[in-house]
Write a protein that holds these residues in place. Structure first.
Motif, PDB file in Angstrom:
ATOM      1  N   ARG A   1       0.840  -1.200   0.000  1.00  0.00           N
ATOM      2  CA  ARG A   1       0.000   0.000   0.000  1.00  0.00           C
ATOM      3  C   ARG A   1       0.876   1.252   0.000  1.00  0.00           C
ATOM      4  N   ILE A   2       1.939   1.252   0.768  1.00  0.00           N
ATOM      5  CA  ILE A   2       2.835   2.412   0.822  1.00  0.00           C
ATOM      6  C   ILE A   2       3.524   2.605  -0.518  1.00  0.00           C
ATOM      7  N   ILE A   3       3.943   1.527  -1.125  1.00  0.00           N
ATOM      8  CA  ILE A   3       4.577   1.628  -2.441  1.00  0.00           C
ATOM      9  C   ILE A   3       3.577   2.146  -3.467  1.00  0.00           C
ATOM     10  N   ALA A   4       2.339   1.701  -3.383  1.00  0.00           N
ATOM     11  CA  ALA A   4       1.305   2.191  -4.300  1.00  0.00           C
ATOM     12  C   ALA A   4       1.079   3.691  -4.112  1.00  0.00           C
ATOM     13  N   TYR A   5       1.089   4.158  -2.868  1.00  0.00           N
ATOM     14  CA  TYR A   5       0.938   5.594  -2.601  1.00  0.00           C
ATOM     15  C   TYR A   5       2.106   6.382  -3.191  1.00  0.00           C
ATOM     16  N   LEU A   6       3.308   5.894  -2.985  1.00  0.00           N
ATOM     17  CA  LEU A   6       4.493   6.597  -3.489  1.00  0.00           C
ATOM     18  C   LEU A   6       4.523   6.622  -5.015  1.00  0.00           C
ATOM     19  N   VAL A   7       4.159   5.510  -5.623  1.00  0.00           N
ATOM     20  CA  VAL A   7       4.120   5.472  -7.086  1.00  0.00           C
ATOM     21  C   VAL A   7       3.064   6.441  -7.605  1.00  0.00           C
ATOM     22  N   ARG A   8       1.911   6.463  -6.986  1.00  0.00           N
ATOM     23  CA  ARG A   8       0.850   7.372  -7.422  1.00  0.00           C
ATOM     24  C   ARG A   8       1.266   8.826  -7.244  1.00  0.00           C
ATOM     25  N   PHE A   9       1.936   9.128  -6.132  1.00  0.00           N
ATOM     26  CA  PHE A   9       2.424  10.485  -5.902  1.00  0.00           C
ATOM     27  C   PHE A   9       3.429  10.880  -6.974  1.00  0.00           C
ATOM     28  N   ALA A  10       4.328   9.978  -7.346  1.00  0.00           N
ATOM     29  CA  ALA A  10       5.297  10.260  -8.405  1.00  0.00           C
ATOM     30  C   ALA A  10       4.595  10.483  -9.743  1.00  0.00           C
ATOM     31  N   VAL A  11       3.579   9.680 -10.033  1.00  0.00           N
ATOM     32  CA  VAL A  11       2.826   9.849 -11.283  1.00  0.00           C
ATOM     33  C   VAL A  11       2.120  11.203 -11.290  1.00  0.00           C
ATOM     34  N   ILE A  12       1.576  11.618 -10.168  1.00  0.00           N
ATOM     35  CA  ILE A  12       0.908  12.921 -10.077  1.00  0.00           C
ATOM     36  C   ILE A  12       1.908  14.053 -10.333  1.00  0.00           C
ATOM     37  N   LEU A  13       3.088  13.967  -9.743  1.00  0.00           N
ATOM     38  CA  LEU A  13       4.098  15.015  -9.955  1.00  0.00           C
ATOM     39  C   LEU A  13       4.567  15.068 -11.404  1.00  0.00           C
ATOM     40  N   ILE A  14       4.778  13.913 -12.000  1.00  0.00           N
ATOM     41  CA  ILE A  14       5.185  13.878 -13.403  1.00  0.00           C
ATOM     42  C   ILE A  14       4.065  14.412 -14.288  1.00  0.00           C
ATOM     43  N   GLY A  15       2.829  14.042 -13.984  1.00  0.00           N
ATOM     44  CA  GLY A  15       1.691  14.563 -14.740  1.00  0.00           C
ATOM     45  C   GLY A  15       1.560  16.069 -14.618  1.00  0.00           C
ATOM     46  N   TYR A  16       1.831  16.604 -13.422  1.00  0.00           N
ATOM     47  CA  TYR A  16       1.766  18.053 -13.232  1.00  0.00           C
ATOM     48  C   TYR A  16       2.861  18.755 -14.034  1.00  0.00           C
ATOM     49  N   ALA A  17       4.037  18.167 -14.084  1.00  0.00           N
ATOM     50  CA  ALA A  17       5.117  18.750 -14.887  1.00  0.00           C
ATOM     51  C   ALA A  17       4.762  18.729 -16.371  1.00  0.00           C
ATOM     52  N   ILE A  18       4.194  17.637 -16.841  1.00  0.00           N
ATOM     53  CA  ILE A  18       3.786  17.538 -18.247  1.00  0.00           C
ATOM     54  C   ILE A  18       2.675  18.551 -18.545  1.00  0.00           C
ATOM     55  N   ALA A  19       1.725  18.690 -17.631  1.00  0.00           N
ATOM     56  CA  ALA A  19       0.642  19.657 -17.822  1.00  0.00           C
ATOM     57  C   ALA A  19       1.175  21.081 -17.873  1.00  0.00           C
ATOM     58  N   SER A  20       2.140  21.396 -17.032  1.00  0.00           N
ATOM     59  CA  SER A  20       2.728  22.739 -17.033  1.00  0.00           C
ATOM     60  C   SER A  20       3.460  23.011 -18.343  1.00  0.00           C
ATOM     61  N   LEU A  21       4.190  22.023 -18.845  1.00  0.00           N
ATOM     62  CA  LEU A  21       4.882  22.190 -20.124  1.00  0.00           C
ATOM     63  C   LEU A  21       3.898  22.347 -21.279  1.00  0.00           C
ATOM     64  N   ALA A  22       2.815  21.582 -21.259  1.00  0.00           N
ATOM     65  CA  ALA A  22       1.818  21.683 -22.329  1.00  0.00           C
ATOM     66  C   ALA A  22       1.120  23.038 -22.300  1.00  0.00           C
ATOM     67  N   ALA A  23       0.755  23.503 -21.117  1.00  0.00           N
ATOM     68  CA  ALA A  23       0.111  24.819 -21.012  1.00  0.00           C
ATOM     69  C   ALA A  23       1.066  25.925 -21.466  1.00  0.00           C
ATOM     70  N   SER A  24       2.326  25.786 -21.118  1.00  0.00           N
ATOM     71  CA  SER A  24       3.322  26.761 -21.543  1.00  0.00           C
ATOM     72  C   SER A  24       3.510  26.750 -23.054  1.00  0.00           C
ATOM     73  N   ALA A  25       3.570  25.573 -23.644  1.00  0.00           N
ATOM     74  CA  ALA A  25       3.725  25.489 -25.101  1.00  0.00           C
ATOM     75  C   ALA A  25       2.515  26.103 -25.802  1.00  0.00           C
ATOM     76  N   PHE A  26       1.330  25.848 -25.271  1.00  0.00           N
ATOM     77  CA  PHE A  26       0.117  26.427 -25.854  1.00  0.00           C
ATOM     78  C   PHE A  26       0.158  27.955 -25.757  1.00  0.00           C
TER      79      PHE A  26
END
Length: 155
Positions: free
Chosen positions: A3-28
């Motif tokens: 469960r802890i590993i699942a939380y950490l993986v999900r948190f990492a995915v959220i951070l990576i997704g936020y970085a990708i979203a910021s780059l996409a909004a900036s490119a737009f």
């Protein structure tokens, strides 16, 4: 432990997704403002690519900074409610942009306020693009950490 590993993986995915979203909004935003100012180079123009290589990540830092708190609220709501549809994230990105515009207006600094409606719409549109790219990279699996893990196969 799983469960802890699942939380950490999900948190990492959220951070990576936020970085990708910021780059996409900036490119737009960069593409919109290039068109707004009339910069339409012919194909193969030597100055457009290096300028975008620098300006997209640079503007993405500002996008990520100013949108962090409202985005954290939208992401938390999506994770708790298991929202996995692209429309929720697109509208959430628009709400994040509107919250930023409200913050910029209420700061009281005339230089920080966004007064042009074209720029306001560009910011709302970039928020929507960022929300869609967040959905593409991380939002489709929202709430996956709440599912029960598979049982151990070992006795």
């Amino acid at each position: 432990m799983r469960r802890i590993i699942a939380y950490l993986v999900r948190f990492a995915v959220i951070l990576i997704g936020y970085a990708i979203a910021s780059l996409a909004a900036s490119a737009f935003l960069n593409v919109l403002f290039l068109g707004y100012f009339g910069y339409a180079p012919e194909p193969g123009h030597p100055t457009i690519a290096p300028a975008l290589y620098f300006s997209v990540p640079f503007v993405a830092l500002f996008v990520a900074y100013f949108g962090f708190m409202p985005a954290a609220v939208v992401i938390l709501i999506a994770e708790v409610l298991d929202r996995r549809d692209w429309l929720f994230y697109a509208l959430g990105g628009a709400v994040i942009a509107v919250v930023f515009l409200g913050f910029a207006h209420n700061v009281g600094d005339g230089d920080f306020d966004v007064a042009d409606n074209t720029v306001r719409l560009a910011l709302v549109g970039s928020g929507m693009v960022g929300g869609i790219f967040y959905w593409l990279s991380a939002g489709r699996w929202a709430g996956s950490w709440r599912r029960e893990p598979l049982p151990d196969l070992e006795p």
